[in-house]
Design an enzyme around this catalytic site. Sequence first.
Site, mmCIF file in Angstrom:
data_model
loop_
_atom_site.group_PDB
_atom_site.id
_atom_site.type_symbol
_atom_site.label_atom_id
_atom_site.label_comp_id
_atom_site.label_asym_id
_atom_site.label_seq_id
_atom_site.Cartn_x
_atom_site.Cartn_y
_atom_site.Cartn_z
ATOM 1 N N ASN A 175 131.434 30.466 41.437
ATOM 2 C CA ASN A 175 130.042 30.024 41.278
ATOM 3 C C ASN A 175 129.880 28.517 41.427
ATOM 4 O O ASN A 175 128.779 27.992 41.222
ATOM 5 C CB ASN A 175 129.500 30.464 39.923
ATOM 6 C CG ASN A 175 129.331 31.965 39.851
ATOM 7 O OD1 ASN A 175 128.901 32.593 40.823
ATOM 8 N ND2 ASN A 175 129.695 32.553 38.727
ATOM 9 N N ARG A 195 137.026 34.708 37.992
ATOM 10 C CA ARG A 195 136.121 34.751 39.146
ATOM 11 C C ARG A 195 134.964 33.763 39.024
ATOM 12 O O ARG A 195 134.309 33.431 40.011
ATOM 13 C CB ARG A 195 135.589 36.177 39.339
ATOM 14 C CG ARG A 195 134.761 36.322 40.603
ATOM 15 C CD ARG A 195 134.415 37.762 40.942
ATOM 16 N NE ARG A 195 133.658 37.796 42.191
ATOM 17 C CZ ARG A 195 133.470 38.874 42.923
ATOM 18 N NH1 ARG A 195 133.982 40.025 42.558
ATOM 19 N NH2 ARG A 195 132.769 38.814 44.039
ATOM 20 N N HIS A 238 121.397 28.282 43.255
ATOM 21 C CA HIS A 238 120.492 29.438 43.206
ATOM 22 C C HIS A 238 119.104 29.045 42.728
ATOM 23 O O HIS A 238 118.101 29.563 43.214
ATOM 24 C CB HIS A 238 121.069 30.521 42.284
ATOM 25 C CG HIS A 238 122.061 31.403 42.980
ATOM 26 N ND1 HIS A 238 123.101 32.009 42.328
ATOM 27 C CD2 HIS A 238 122.165 31.779 44.275
ATOM 28 C CE1 HIS A 238 123.806 32.715 43.198
ATOM 29 N NE2 HIS A 238 123.262 32.591 44.384
ATOM 30 N N HIS A 276 120.391 29.367 51.713
ATOM 31 C CA HIS A 276 121.452 29.432 50.713
ATOM 32 C C HIS A 276 122.484 28.306 50.895
ATOM 33 O O HIS A 276 122.857 27.639 49.937
ATOM 34 C CB HIS A 276 122.135 30.805 50.774
ATOM 35 C CG HIS A 276 123.171 31.008 49.715
ATOM 36 N ND1 HIS A 276 122.850 31.117 48.386
ATOM 37 C CD2 HIS A 276 124.521 31.085 49.777
ATOM 38 C CE1 HIS A 276 123.963 31.283 47.677
ATOM 39 N NE2 HIS A 276 124.990 31.258 48.504
ATOM 40 N N HIS A 301 126.673 26.874 42.562
ATOM 41 C CA HIS A 301 125.658 27.924 42.627
ATOM 42 C C HIS A 301 124.679 27.943 41.460
ATOM 43 O O HIS A 301 123.656 28.608 41.546
ATOM 44 C CB HIS A 301 126.314 29.297 42.768
ATOM 45 C CG HIS A 301 126.776 29.575 44.172
ATOM 46 N ND1 HIS A 301 127.739 28.809 44.788
ATOM 47 C CD2 HIS A 301 126.394 30.502 45.086
ATOM 48 C CE1 HIS A 301 127.934 29.283 46.007
ATOM 49 N NE2 HIS A 301 127.133 30.298 46.225
ATOM 50 N N ARG A 307 125.214 58.786 44.149
ATOM 51 C CA ARG A 307 126.202 58.156 43.260
ATOM 52 C C ARG A 307 127.356 57.509 44.000
ATOM 53 O O ARG A 307 128.417 57.271 43.423
ATOM 54 C CB ARG A 307 126.740 59.161 42.238
ATOM 55 C CG ARG A 307 125.663 59.670 41.312
ATOM 56 C CD ARG A 307 126.260 60.252 40.051
ATOM 57 N NE ARG A 307 125.205 60.607 39.130
ATOM 58 C CZ ARG A 307 124.493 61.716 39.205
ATOM 59 N NH1 ARG A 307 124.752 62.605 40.136
ATOM 60 N NH2 ARG A 307 123.540 61.951 38.332
ATOM 61 N N GLU A 361 134.255 39.534 37.096
ATOM 62 C CA GLU A 361 133.833 38.219 36.640
ATOM 63 C C GLU A 361 133.846 38.081 35.123
ATOM 64 O O GLU A 361 132.892 37.598 34.509
ATOM 65 C CB GLU A 361 132.434 37.889 37.195
ATOM 66 C CG GLU A 361 132.196 36.395 37.279
ATOM 67 C CD GLU A 361 130.936 36.041 38.064
ATOM 68 O OE1 GLU A 361 130.670 36.683 39.096
ATOM 69 O OE2 GLU A 361 130.249 35.107 37.648
ATOM 70 N N GLU A 407 129.621 27.248 52.223
ATOM 71 C CA GLU A 407 130.387 28.183 51.391
ATOM 72 C C GLU A 407 131.893 27.964 51.588
ATOM 73 O O GLU A 407 132.691 28.118 50.666
ATOM 74 C CB GLU A 407 129.987 29.608 51.776
ATOM 75 C CG GLU A 407 129.991 30.604 50.658
ATOM 76 C CD GLU A 407 128.855 30.422 49.644
ATOM 77 O OE1 GLU A 407 129.188 30.155 48.478
ATOM 78 O OE2 GLU A 407 127.666 30.552 50.004
ATOM 79 N N LYS A 462 139.398 33.629 48.291
ATOM 80 C CA LYS A 462 138.436 34.494 47.607
ATOM 81 C C LYS A 462 139.079 35.818 47.205
ATOM 82 O O LYS A 462 138.864 36.318 46.091
ATOM 83 C CB LYS A 462 137.194 34.726 48.473
ATOM 84 C CG LYS A 462 136.191 35.612 47.750
ATOM 85 C CD LYS A 462 134.779 35.456 48.185
ATOM 86 C CE LYS A 462 133.899 36.389 47.346
ATOM 87 N NZ LYS A 462 132.509 36.425 47.755
ATOM 88 N N LYS A 474 130.634 42.457 45.465
ATOM 89 C CA LYS A 474 129.368 42.306 44.737
ATOM 90 C C LYS A 474 128.251 42.598 45.721
ATOM 91 O O LYS A 474 128.108 41.896 46.722
ATOM 92 C CB LYS A 474 129.195 40.855 44.287
ATOM 93 C CG LYS A 474 129.859 40.473 42.991
ATOM 94 C CD LYS A 474 129.327 39.080 42.649
ATOM 95 C CE LYS A 474 129.997 38.458 41.463
ATOM 96 N NZ LYS A 474 129.443 37.121 41.209
#
Length: 345
Positions: A232, A228, A239, A249, A235, A108, A224, A172, A214, A130
């Site tokens: 993206n 946030r 993606h 990427h 993206h 956990r 998000e 990026e 960031k 993330k």
Amino acid sequence: LTTIEVRALSGVCRVHVGERLARLASLVPAGLTVYVTDAHVARLYGASFGPGRTIVLEPGEASKSLAGLERVYDGLLDAGADRDTFVVAVGGGVVCDVAGFAASTYLRGLPFGFVPTTLLAQVDAGIGGKNGIDFRGVKNLVGVFQQPRFVLCDPAVLGTLPAGETANGLAEMVKTAAIGSPALFDEIERAPEKALGLDPDLIGRAVVESLRIKAAVVEADEREAGARRVLNLGHTLGHAVESVAGVAHGEAVGAGLVFAARLSVRRGLLPAGDAERITTLVRRLGLPAEVGVPAPARPALVDAVRRDKKRVGDAVRFVFLEAIGRPLVREIPLAELESAIHDLC
Ligand code: ADP
Ligand code: ZN
């Protein structure tokens, strides 16, 4: 040395930029340490890891999977990890993602830190909290929000990056600049060859600036729910292109940025000149401004967009630009996005 603090709900993360890998031991708490890395990084930098166990993944995106995750869980089990075990990921975005997800879920949740070794991971994947894996061809479908305790960014390790990886990270960086820093955009635009050559002054400043932007966005909205979403930019198509065309990427993000800029022009949001600047910069960084998706593959591309996490019913939350440095999130009907893909790709 610059330290940037990210204060988020899931924890406080200290990002040390310009710190040496050799100083890693001073950041890791006493007790059992488990390092997670990949075979390339282990060969180059394994000697600097300090005492503890090391789990070595196969290099490449294929490790960002249930199989990669199992490998880390197996390693933690073998090492007899308990709640006080500290996990350190040393590697690119793949390693950080898998190790961060594994650490956040094993027993956990074990505490963990990151040493991102690619430019992409230093400016993006390594920070923000993330961590996740791909599943059934969908990028980052399964994951958590959990901040690492620290991130150590050593510019020296970028010297051994394979060709292509630098441009990947710069894509990026350009995205981050387009979201929040016209000054950073100008600086890269003035000397793209310096950026590609990893000029220490330029890259040092640019990494810090990217991380500041960031970090501020993540602090405002870690999970998000709103702000946030601007991260993206580039993206949504990116993606989809990445999973359908199998390109890197950064290449997908480069093409995704150009697409977002052109779509913004089409909607009357962005002056055409700004879209031109973005297109030119992406090209000068050696990235594709367009990805030639052959007509037969278009349905798969649209399908991939439909599976996107940013989808809301028959629309997608899309990040447009009003200017370089000024993003705007608006819903766009899937049908309009689909026709834009036909026209602009
Ligand atoms: P990304 O950060 O681009 O998502 P990956 O984790 O897939 O990247 O890493 C890209 C490739 O670069 C992998 O093959 C990895 O082993 C290799 N790599 C990572 N860091 C370094 C480095 N500092 N020097 C050389 N190769 C590296
Ligand atoms: Zn990205």
